[in-house]
Design an enzyme around this catalytic site. Structure first.
Site, PDB file in Angstrom:
ATOM      1  N   ASP A  74      -6.297   2.622  -8.475  1.00  7.91           N
ATOM      2  CA  ASP A  74      -7.657   2.936  -8.092  1.00  7.91           C
ATOM      3  C   ASP A  74      -8.459   4.707  -8.156  1.00  7.91           C
ATOM      4  O   ASP A  74      -8.383   5.434  -7.400  1.00  7.91           O
ATOM      5  CB  ASP A  74      -7.629   2.552  -6.865  1.00  7.91           C
ATOM      6  CG  ASP A  74      -9.175   3.029  -5.563  1.00  7.91           C
ATOM      7  OD1 ASP A  74      -9.914   3.454  -6.158  1.00  7.91           O
ATOM      8  OD2 ASP A  74      -9.167   2.717  -4.206  1.00  7.91           O
ATOM      9  N   GLU A 124     -11.006  -0.482 -10.305  1.00 10.12           N
ATOM     10  CA  GLU A 124     -11.670  -0.486  -9.411  1.00 10.12           C
ATOM     11  C   GLU A 124     -13.665   0.829  -9.935  1.00 10.12           C
ATOM     12  O   GLU A 124     -13.339   1.498 -10.418  1.00 10.12           O
ATOM     13  CB  GLU A 124     -11.694   0.464  -7.825  1.00 10.12           C
ATOM     14  CG  GLU A 124     -12.907  -0.081  -6.652  1.00 10.12           C
ATOM     15  CD  GLU A 124     -12.077   0.340  -5.731  1.00 10.12           C
ATOM     16  OE1 GLU A 124     -10.351   0.316  -4.987  1.00 10.12           O
ATOM     17  OE2 GLU A 124     -12.874   0.474  -4.296  1.00 10.12           O
ATOM     18  N   SER A 139     -10.878  -8.622   5.475  1.00  7.89           N
ATOM     19  CA  SER A 139     -11.054  -8.960   6.632  1.00  7.89           C
ATOM     20  C   SER A 139     -11.914 -10.053   7.894  1.00  7.89           C
ATOM     21  O   SER A 139     -13.125  -9.377   7.509  1.00  7.89           O
ATOM     22  CB  SER A 139      -9.948  -8.385   7.730  1.00  7.89           C
ATOM     23  OG  SER A 139      -8.557  -8.582   7.023  1.00  7.89           O
ATOM     24  N   ASP A 152      -0.860  -1.786  -4.426  1.00  9.22           N
ATOM     25  CA  ASP A 152      -2.499  -1.764  -3.591  1.00  9.22           C
ATOM     26  C   ASP A 152      -3.068  -0.365  -3.571  1.00  9.22           C
ATOM     27  O   ASP A 152      -2.284   0.598  -3.246  1.00  9.22           O
ATOM     28  CB  ASP A 152      -2.246  -2.627  -2.221  1.00  9.22           C
ATOM     29  CG  ASP A 152      -3.795  -2.799  -1.360  1.00  9.22           C
ATOM     30  OD1 ASP A 152      -4.762  -2.467  -2.559  1.00  9.22           O
ATOM     31  OD2 ASP A 152      -4.074  -2.634  -0.258  1.00  9.22           O
ATOM     32  N   HIS A 153      -3.908   0.059  -4.436  1.00 10.51           N
ATOM     33  CA  HIS A 153      -4.269   1.128  -4.249  1.00 10.51           C
ATOM     34  C   HIS A 153      -3.719   2.422  -4.615  1.00 10.51           C
ATOM     35  O   HIS A 153      -3.330   3.487  -4.586  1.00 10.51           O
ATOM     36  CB  HIS A 153      -4.937   1.923  -3.166  1.00 10.51           C
ATOM     37  CG  HIS A 153      -6.459   0.530  -2.911  1.00 10.51           C
ATOM     38  ND1 HIS A 153      -7.950   1.194  -2.886  1.00 10.51           N
ATOM     39  CD2 HIS A 153      -6.079  -0.545  -1.218  1.00 10.51           C
ATOM     40  CE1 HIS A 153      -8.229  -0.119  -2.234  1.00 10.51           C
ATOM     41  NE2 HIS A 153      -7.459  -0.385  -1.389  1.00 10.51           N
ATOM     42  N   SER A 189       1.134  -1.397  -0.232  1.00 14.30           N
ATOM     43  CA  SER A 189       0.124   0.390   0.429  1.00 14.30           C
ATOM     44  C   SER A 189       0.675   1.383  -0.002  1.00 14.30           C
ATOM     45  O   SER A 189       1.935   1.253   0.026  1.00 14.30           O
ATOM     46  CB  SER A 189      -0.786  -0.332   1.740  1.00 14.30           C
ATOM     47  OG  SER A 189      -0.172   0.042   2.086  1.00 14.30           O
ATOM     48  N   HIS A 192     -12.371  -6.247  -2.146  1.00 14.84           N
ATOM     49  CA  HIS A 192     -11.250  -5.590  -1.054  1.00 14.84           C
ATOM     50  C   HIS A 192     -11.901  -5.543   0.046  1.00 14.84           C
ATOM     51  O   HIS A 192     -13.208  -6.041   0.364  1.00 14.84           O
ATOM     52  CB  HIS A 192     -11.030  -4.035  -1.495  1.00 14.84           C
ATOM     53  CG  HIS A 192      -9.856  -3.560  -2.757  1.00 14.84           C
ATOM     54  ND1 HIS A 192      -9.182  -2.880  -2.497  1.00 14.84           N
ATOM     55  CD2 HIS A 192     -10.134  -4.184  -3.562  1.00 14.84           C
ATOM     56  CE1 HIS A 192      -7.798  -2.941  -3.444  1.00 14.84           C
ATOM     57  NE2 HIS A 192      -8.861  -3.898  -4.235  1.00 14.84           N
ATOM     58  N   GLY A 193     -11.912  -5.019   0.823  1.00 14.20           N
ATOM     59  CA  GLY A 193     -11.952  -5.122   2.234  1.00 14.20           C
ATOM     60  C   GLY A 193     -12.226  -6.674   2.702  1.00 14.20           C
ATOM     61  O   GLY A 193     -13.788  -6.512   3.200  1.00 14.20           O
TER      62      GLY A 193
HETATM   63  O1  G3H Z   1      -6.654  -1.136   1.684  1.00 12.71           O
HETATM   64  C1  G3H Z   1      -5.917  -0.743   2.274  1.00 12.71           C
HETATM   65  C2  G3H Z   1      -4.742  -0.879   3.081  1.00 12.71           C
HETATM   66  O2  G3H Z   1      -5.217  -1.726   3.915  1.00 12.71           O
HETATM   67  C3  G3H Z   1      -3.638   0.196   2.949  1.00 12.71           C
HETATM   68  O3  G3H Z   1      -3.175   0.160   4.608  1.00 12.71           O
HETATM   69  O4  G3H Z   1      -2.343   2.487   4.057  1.00 12.71           O
HETATM   70  O5  G3H Z   1      -2.304   1.554   6.319  1.00 12.71           O
HETATM   71  O6  G3H Z   1      -0.982   0.234   4.918  1.00 12.71           O
HETATM   72  P1  G3H Z   1      -2.402   1.189   4.832  1.00 12.71           P
HETATM   73  P1  13P Z   2      -9.085  -4.918   4.792  1.00 10.19           P
HETATM   74  O1  13P Z   2      -8.795  -3.319   6.257  1.00 10.19           O
HETATM   75  O2  13P Z   2     -10.401  -5.585   5.485  1.00 10.19           O
HETATM   76  O3  13P Z   2      -7.920  -5.926   5.146  1.00 10.19           O
HETATM   77  O4  13P Z   2      -9.385  -5.014   4.033  1.00 10.19           O
HETATM   78  C1  13P Z   2      -7.687  -4.546   2.720  1.00 10.19           C
HETATM   79  C2  13P Z   2      -7.514  -3.867   1.781  1.00 10.19           C
HETATM   80  O5  13P Z   2      -8.670  -4.222   0.966  1.00 10.19           O
HETATM   81  C3  13P Z   2      -6.395  -3.563   0.657  1.00 10.19           C
HETATM   82  O6  13P Z   2      -6.286  -3.289  -0.523  1.00 10.19           O
HETATM   83 ZN    ZN Z   3      -8.466  -2.150  -0.214  1.00 14.88          ZN
END
Ligand code: G3H
Ligand code: 13P
Ligand code: ZN
Length: 332
Positions: A115, A145, A235, A93-94, A56, A232-233
């Site tokens: 993104d 996305e 967890s 990521d993103h 990220s 995504h998201g």
């Molecule tokens: O998309 C969200 C991820 O959990 C990244 O989080 O930028 O705090 O590493 P972070």
């Molecule tokens: P969580 O916060 O649900 O683990 O999602 C992570 C995510 O989507 C990273 O791009």
């Molecule tokens: Zn994400």
């Protein structure tokens, strides 16, 4: 310019084609440091699962892109040494702009996400297409996305989610040329995905969140048969970790995630990449807090990061075997 191919990494093309056909999803796990990297790769080697290592913006700021690239190089050798050459993707990521994506492509990433989901539709198309045109010259795959997740997506935050509109997906995919599409069907980032008011209680008094919008997912799948979809998201916010954290001095109130059965169901569909970051944070925090409580005289970082790494590895093995179904598919 460093090509990911020199580092022994792969892009997502073949990985996703196999996942869609095989009815499983590949784990896309975020990492920021060595212990997380070891846990992820150790778990994926042991379960013989392909893996996507996600970086990220926060990770790049925290760890430095040159270090991360060389960690990815090292991890390919590490997997080999552990006895299984699993396919490994290094993924941005993103990605927030063309420049960020280009920087990662030029620095050995094999896959990037652009993104543009918070932009107006035509702007999202324009920036995504620009990234695809650049990335494909180097055989790097691109995730776009459509739809907005609630919560924080790196810098972009939104209080409410906007589900992906199925009527837009064919136009978006064909005009941009993306290799996979992240969609919004009710997941969100972080450890607080739902308020208790949005949930119902089951017979045991446990809060059950609302179902993901499988109807929207099915419609998207119908419009884009066999096309790789990303969640995504995702967890699950395992309550055993929340309990340990709170037992040993933490304060996580009403943290609720996506139930594992729903992710399992999604993984059997066109969803072939499932993003998990928060659960790793919870597992590590739980173990570090426990060690600090149980052994207050301990001050060697290996004595608390080691158990955290062990727990993390167990957690990823569980995801691959029980949730995503990716275990056993590394050498398909
Ligand atoms: O998309 C969200 C991820 O959990 C990244 O989080 O930028 O705090 O590493 P972070
Ligand atoms: P969580 O916060 O649900 O683990 O999602 C992570 C995510 O989507 C990273 O791009
Ligand atoms: Zn994400």
């Amino acid at each position: 310019m460093t090509s990911y191919k020199e580092l022994g990494l792969v892009n997502t093309r073949e990985m996703f084609a196999k996942a869609v056909k095989g009815g499983y999803a590949v784990g896309a796990y975020n990492f920021n440091n060595m212990e997380q990297m070891q846990a992820i790769v150790g778990a994926c080697v042991e379960t013989k699962a392909p893996v996507i290592l996600q970086v990220s913006r926060g990770a790049r700021d925290y760890a430095n892109i040159n270090l991360l690239r060389n960690m990815a190089r090292g991890v390919v050798e590490y997997a080999h040494e552990l006895g299984c050459d699993i396919p490994i993707v290094l993924h941005l990521d993103h990605g927030d702009s063309f420049e960020t994506c280009k920087q990662c492509i030029d620095n050995g990433f094999s896959s990037v996400m652009i993104d543009g989901s918070s932009l107006p539709y035509e702007e999202n198309i324009a920036v995504t297409k620009k990234v695809v045109e650049y990335a494909h010259q180097f055989d790097v795959t691109v995730e776009g996305e459509l739809g907005v997740l609630a919560g924080i997506e790196d810098e972009v935050s939104s209080a409410v989610s906007h589900y992906t509109q199925p009527e837009e997906v064919i136009d978006f995919v064909s005009r941009t040329g993306v290799d996979s599409l992240a969609i919004s069907v009710g997941t969100s980032h972080g450890a607080f995905k739902f308020t208790p008011e949005q949930c119902t209680r089951n017979a045991d008094g446990i809060l059950v969140p609302p179902e993901l919008r499988f109807d929207i997912l099915a419609e998207i799948e119908k419009k884009l048969p066999g096309f790789p979809i990303v969640l995504h998201g995702s967890s699950s916010v395992p309550q055993q970790y929340v309990k340990i954290i709170n037992e040993y001095g933490g304060k996580l109130v009403d943290s609720i995630g996506i139930p594992e059965e729903q992710l399992r169901k999604a993984a059997k569909s066109a969803v072939c990449k499932i993003n998990i970051d928060s659960d790793g944070r919870l597992a590590m925090t739980a173990m570090v807090r426990k060690v600090f409580h149980d052994k207050p005289a301990e001050f060697d970082p290996r004595k608390y990061l080691g158990p955290a790494r062990e727990e993390l590895k167990k957690m990823y093995m569980h995801k691959n075997i029980e949730v995503l179904g990716s275990a056993g598919h590394a050498l398909d």
